[in-house]
Structures are given as C-alpha cells and as structure tokens.
Motif scaffolding. Structure first.
Motif, PDB file in Angstrom:
ATOM      1  N   ARG A  84       0.830  -1.208   0.000  1.00 33.53           N
ATOM      2  CA  ARG A  84       0.000   0.000   0.000  1.00 33.53           C
ATOM      3  C   ARG A  84       0.862   1.255   0.000  1.00 33.53           C
ATOM      4  NH1 ARG A  84      -3.656  -3.396   3.171  1.00 33.53           N
ATOM      5  NH2 ARG A  84      -2.472  -2.937   5.085  1.00 33.53           N
ATOM      6  N   ALA A  85       1.956   1.250   0.764  1.00 34.90           N
ATOM      7  CA  ALA A  85       2.823   2.427   0.818  1.00 34.90           C
ATOM      8  C   ALA A  85       3.500   2.686  -0.531  1.00 34.90           C
ATOM      9  CB  ALA A  85       3.876   2.252   1.911  1.00 34.90           C
ATOM     10  N   LEU A  86       3.938   1.631  -1.202  1.00 36.92           N
ATOM     11  CA  LEU A  86       4.532   1.797  -2.527  1.00 36.92           C
ATOM     12  C   LEU A  86       3.524   2.387  -3.505  1.00 36.92           C
ATOM     13  CD1 LEU A  86       6.651  -1.458  -2.931  1.00 36.92           C
ATOM     14  CD2 LEU A  86       7.520   0.874  -2.805  1.00 36.92           C
ATOM     15  N   PHE A  87       2.302   1.898  -3.440  1.00 36.88           N
ATOM     16  CA  PHE A  87       1.241   2.421  -4.310  1.00 36.88           C
ATOM     17  C   PHE A  87       0.988   3.904  -4.018  1.00 36.88           C
ATOM     18  CE2 PHE A  87      -3.325   3.435  -4.639  1.00 36.88           C
ATOM     19  CZ  PHE A  87      -3.493   3.340  -5.999  1.00 36.88           C
ATOM     20  N   ILE A  88       0.859   4.253  -2.737  1.00 36.24           N
ATOM     21  CA  ILE A  88       0.556   5.631  -2.372  1.00 36.24           C
ATOM     22  C   ILE A  88       1.705   6.569  -2.744  1.00 36.24           C
ATOM     23  CG2 ILE A  88       0.140   7.183  -0.438  1.00 36.24           C
ATOM     24  CD1 ILE A  88      -2.281   5.512  -1.243  1.00 36.24           C
ATOM     25  N   ALA A  89       2.947   6.153  -2.485  1.00 33.09           N
ATOM     26  CA  ALA A  89       4.094   6.994  -2.853  1.00 33.09           C
ATOM     27  C   ALA A  89       4.129   7.228  -4.362  1.00 33.09           C
ATOM     28  CB  ALA A  89       5.397   6.344  -2.382  1.00 33.09           C
ATOM     29  N   THR A  90       3.855   6.166  -5.127  1.00 31.24           N
ATOM     30  CA  THR A  90       3.848   6.284  -6.582  1.00 31.24           C
ATOM     31  C   THR A  90       2.698   7.159  -7.058  1.00 31.24           C
ATOM     32  OG1 THR A  90       4.840   4.086  -6.781  1.00 31.24           O
ATOM     33  CG2 THR A  90       3.784   4.977  -8.744  1.00 31.24           C
ATOM     34  N   LEU A  91       1.519   6.951  -6.468  1.00 30.27           N
ATOM     35  CA  LEU A  91       0.364   7.799  -6.800  1.00 30.27           C
ATOM     36  C   LEU A  91       0.688   9.266  -6.546  1.00 30.27           C
ATOM     37  CD1 LEU A  91      -2.711   8.190  -7.412  1.00 30.27           C
ATOM     38  CD2 LEU A  91      -3.118   7.824  -4.978  1.00 30.27           C
ATOM     39  N   ASN A  92       1.310   9.559  -5.398  1.00 30.60           N
ATOM     40  CA  ASN A  92       1.657  10.940  -5.071  1.00 30.60           C
ATOM     41  C   ASN A  92       2.649  11.524  -6.073  1.00 30.60           C
ATOM     42  OD1 ASN A  92      -0.009  11.087  -2.819  1.00 30.60           O
ATOM     43  ND2 ASN A  92       1.592  10.450  -1.390  1.00 30.60           N
ATOM     44  N   ALA A  93       3.641  10.716  -6.464  1.00 29.90           N
ATOM     45  CA  ALA A  93       4.639  11.201  -7.424  1.00 29.90           C
ATOM     46  C   ALA A  93       4.015  11.482  -8.788  1.00 29.90           C
ATOM     47  CB  ALA A  93       5.767  10.176  -7.556  1.00 29.90           C
ATOM     48  N   VAL A  94       3.184  10.569  -9.267  1.00 25.24           N
ATOM     49  CA  VAL A  94       2.560  10.739 -10.587  1.00 25.24           C
ATOM     50  C   VAL A  94       1.578  11.912 -10.570  1.00 25.24           C
ATOM     51  CG1 VAL A  94       1.037   9.667 -12.282  1.00 25.24           C
ATOM     52  CG2 VAL A  94       2.910   8.353 -11.287  1.00 25.24           C
ATOM     53  N   MET A  95       0.787  12.032  -9.503  1.00 25.10           N
ATOM     54  CA  MET A  95      -0.150  13.146  -9.427  1.00 25.10           C
ATOM     55  C   MET A  95       0.595  14.479  -9.315  1.00 25.10           C
ATOM     56  SD  MET A  95      -3.392  11.761  -7.210  1.00 25.10           S
ATOM     57  CE  MET A  95      -4.305  13.279  -7.530  1.00 25.10           C
ATOM     58  N   ARG A  96       1.732  14.473  -8.638  1.00 28.53           N
ATOM     59  CA  ARG A  96       2.562  15.680  -8.575  1.00 28.53           C
ATOM     60  C   ARG A  96       3.083  16.017  -9.977  1.00 28.53           C
ATOM     61  NH1 ARG A  96       5.511  18.402  -4.440  1.00 28.53           N
ATOM     62  NH2 ARG A  96       6.556  20.162  -5.433  1.00 28.53           N
ATOM     63  N   THR A 145      -3.425  11.384  11.232  1.00 27.51           N
ATOM     64  CA  THR A 145      -2.259  11.284  10.363  1.00 27.51           C
ATOM     65  C   THR A 145      -2.653  10.732   8.997  1.00 27.51           C
ATOM     66  OG1 THR A 145      -0.142  10.156  10.015  1.00 27.51           O
ATOM     67  CG2 THR A 145      -1.725   9.048  11.422  1.00 27.51           C
ATOM     68  N   GLY A 146      -2.058  11.297   7.964  1.00 24.46           N
ATOM     69  CA  GLY A 146      -2.342  10.829   6.615  1.00 24.46           C
ATOM     70  C   GLY A 146      -1.820   9.443   6.336  1.00 24.46           C
ATOM     71  N   SER A 147      -0.937   8.930   7.207  1.00 25.18           N
ATOM     72  CA  SER A 147      -0.421   7.578   6.995  1.00 25.18           C
ATOM     73  C   SER A 147      -1.497   6.515   7.225  1.00 25.18           C
ATOM     74  CB  SER A 147       0.793   7.311   7.893  1.00 25.18           C
ATOM     75  OG  SER A 147       0.461   7.414   9.255  1.00 25.18           O
ATOM     76  N   THR A 148      -2.669   6.925   7.709  1.00 28.63           N
ATOM     77  CA  THR A 148      -3.778   5.970   7.837  1.00 28.63           C
ATOM     78  C   THR A 148      -4.205   5.431   6.477  1.00 28.63           C
ATOM     79  OG1 THR A 148      -5.316   7.857   7.885  1.00 28.63           O
ATOM     80  CG2 THR A 148      -4.672   6.897  10.006  1.00 28.63           C
ATOM     81  N   ILE A 149      -3.905   6.161   5.398  1.00 28.15           N
ATOM     82  CA  ILE A 149      -4.227   5.636   4.067  1.00 28.15           C
ATOM     83  C   ILE A 149      -3.321   4.462   3.731  1.00 28.15           C
ATOM     84  CG2 ILE A 149      -2.681   7.218   2.827  1.00 28.15           C
ATOM     85  CD1 ILE A 149      -6.096   5.885   1.605  1.00 28.15           C
ATOM     86  N   ALA A 150      -2.087   4.467   4.262  1.00 26.74           N
ATOM     87  CA  ALA A 150      -1.143   3.387   3.971  1.00 26.74           C
ATOM     88  C   ALA A 150      -1.386   2.155   4.834  1.00 26.74           C
ATOM     89  CB  ALA A 150       0.295   3.876   4.145  1.00 26.74           C
ATOM     90  N   ASN A 151      -1.904   2.350   6.065  1.00 23.00           N
ATOM     91  CA  ASN A 151      -2.181   1.171   6.904  1.00 23.00           C
ATOM     92  C   ASN A 151      -3.630   0.708   6.777  1.00 23.00           C
ATOM     93  OD1 ASN A 151      -3.810   2.708   8.700  1.00 23.00           O
ATOM     94  ND2 ASN A 151      -2.107   3.070  10.095  1.00 23.00           N
TER      95      ASN A 151
END
Length: 248
Positions: free
Chosen positions: A91-103, A201-207
């Motif tokens: 989930r964290a890899l997906f979210i980090a990638t989503l954030n990078a692409v959306m940025r 905390t926004g990290s709730t999306i990753a957990n």
C-alpha cells in the motif's frame, strides 16, 4: 477505498499516456535525516525507527509515504497497479507512486515532507487552523502520535480537552504531554464519540484505516482533518480535508 484510488490512478495514467511507459518508478527508504532533517524535538516516531518514509521518483516528481513495512521497488506504473494491496508495504509503494505521478501531472501538491524547524512550525499552523475554525472550547481527537501537534494543542486548549489514539504498543497507556494514549485498535470509535474534531495522520491511508475513520466521521457527524504528505494524492481524489502547511 483502494479500488476507488486505483481506478482514478488508471484513468489519470491512461489519459496522460504513461500507463505503459518505459519510464521506471524508483521507490526507496529515506534516512531520518533525509526525511525530516535536524529537529530539536527528538520524539518523532521517524527518528526512532517506528516508521519509515519511502519516496517514489517519477520523471523528477517526488511522492512519499510513511510505512512500518518499508520496501524498495523499481518497475513500471502498471506493476504497481497489479499489487493486491494486502499489506502495508504494498500500500505504501502504491501511495508513494500515486503521489509522485499526481505531482508530475499537476493534480496534487506538497508531496515532500518538511524538514528541520518546519515540522514544528507546521504543527503550530495546524493548531491555529483548527482553533480558528472550531474555537478553543473543543475536545480534539488526535489519531496517531505526532508529538509536536499534541504538544502545541496541550498548550493551547489544555491536555484535558485532548484524546490520542495510536497503534504503537510502546505508546499505548503512556502519558504524552499530559494525555494518556489510547489503543487505536480498540478505541477508534470512542474517540469520535467524545471529541468534537478529529485530526488524523495521513499515513492511515497506507495502513488501510482511513476508510474506517471517514465512516466514523460520517456516522457521528464529526469533522475530520488529515495531515502530512502521505495523503496528498488520496486527499485530492477523495476530497478529504488536508492540513499540510510547510511541505514542498
């Protein structure tokens, strides 16, 4: 929730023509100094190995995510979308990638964690923002142990008007800045019952606990705000209230 995020990510990637791009996504674990710099306050979980910050780089656009299961990854967007999202690492890899692409696509902002004195300044801004919106005579529920935010709230509205939940066994039952930390596994609903405003905390999306929080917010009619860089892209897609004042 992840199906909705995945669908939106696919649509964005297809529209931009990057879903099958040969450009690789590289995600790596940042050292505490890289992630948060030099801070006077030393009880941030990141500084003690409780969490790690991973960073995805897509064509120079960076996206980050906090996780307790850091993993390195090098591959394509489509490979990330093939994950089952059944553990915090994926989930964290997906979210980090989503954030990078959306940025990269200009669909979200402030995806890079603030450093040095900025986390302290951001915490002050968050407290000020909540107070301005809801007044000082409120009970604030804080989901996730973020010492600077807790400290500044305790100095502003007093510890008696604060409740904290966390998942770290070393924090649960301990007094932090005058507030005893509740078990986030068992007290998630209770904090919505007794508090007027929730800050999570926004990290709730990753957990994978963010969906439960938004459901409880709707059930009890309590406003909820999310802070941090992890939730940058998801907040834009899901129309969540996000407070993040010093990130870049």
């Amino acid at each position: 929730m992840y199906e909705k995020l995945k669908k939106a990510f696919i649509e964005l990637s297809e529209e931009a023509g990057i879903l099958d791009s040969e450009i690789n996504i590289t995600a790596r674990r940042l050292t505490p100094k890289e992630a948060i710099g030099e801070t006077e306050r030393q009880d941030f979980p990141l500084l003690h190995g409780k969490e790690s910050l991973i960073q995805a780089d897509f064509r120079g656009a960076l996206g980050q995510a906090f996780t307790d299961m850091p993993r390195d990854f090098n591959g394509k967007i489509r490979e990330i979308l093939d994950f089952n999202f059944d553990n915090n690492g994926e989930r964290a890899l997906f979210i980090a990638t989503l954030n990078a692409v959306m940025r990269f696509l200009g669909k979200t902002e402030r995806t890079i964690h603030c450093k040095n004195e900025s986390p302290e300044l951001c915490s002050q801004e968050i407290v000020k923002n909540i107070i301005e919106k809801h007044g000082e005579k409120i009970c604030v529920g804080i989901v996730g142990f973020q010492p600077a935010i807790i400290d500044h709230f305790s100095k502003t509205i007093s510890p008696e008007n604060i409740r904290i939940t966390d998942l770290d066994k070393e924090n649960i039952g301990k007094e932090k800045y005058g507030v005893v930390v509740w078990d986030g596994h068992t007290m998630a609903e209770e904090i919505f019952k007794v508090c007027d405003v929730i800050l999570a905390t926004g990290s709730t999306i990753a957990n994978n606990s963010l969906g439960e929080l938004t459901d409880l917010s709707e059930k009890y009619g309590k406003p909820i705000y999310f802070y941090g860089t992890t939730v940058a892209g998801p907040a834009s897609i899901l129309n969540l209230n996000r407070l993040c004042f010093k990130a870049s």
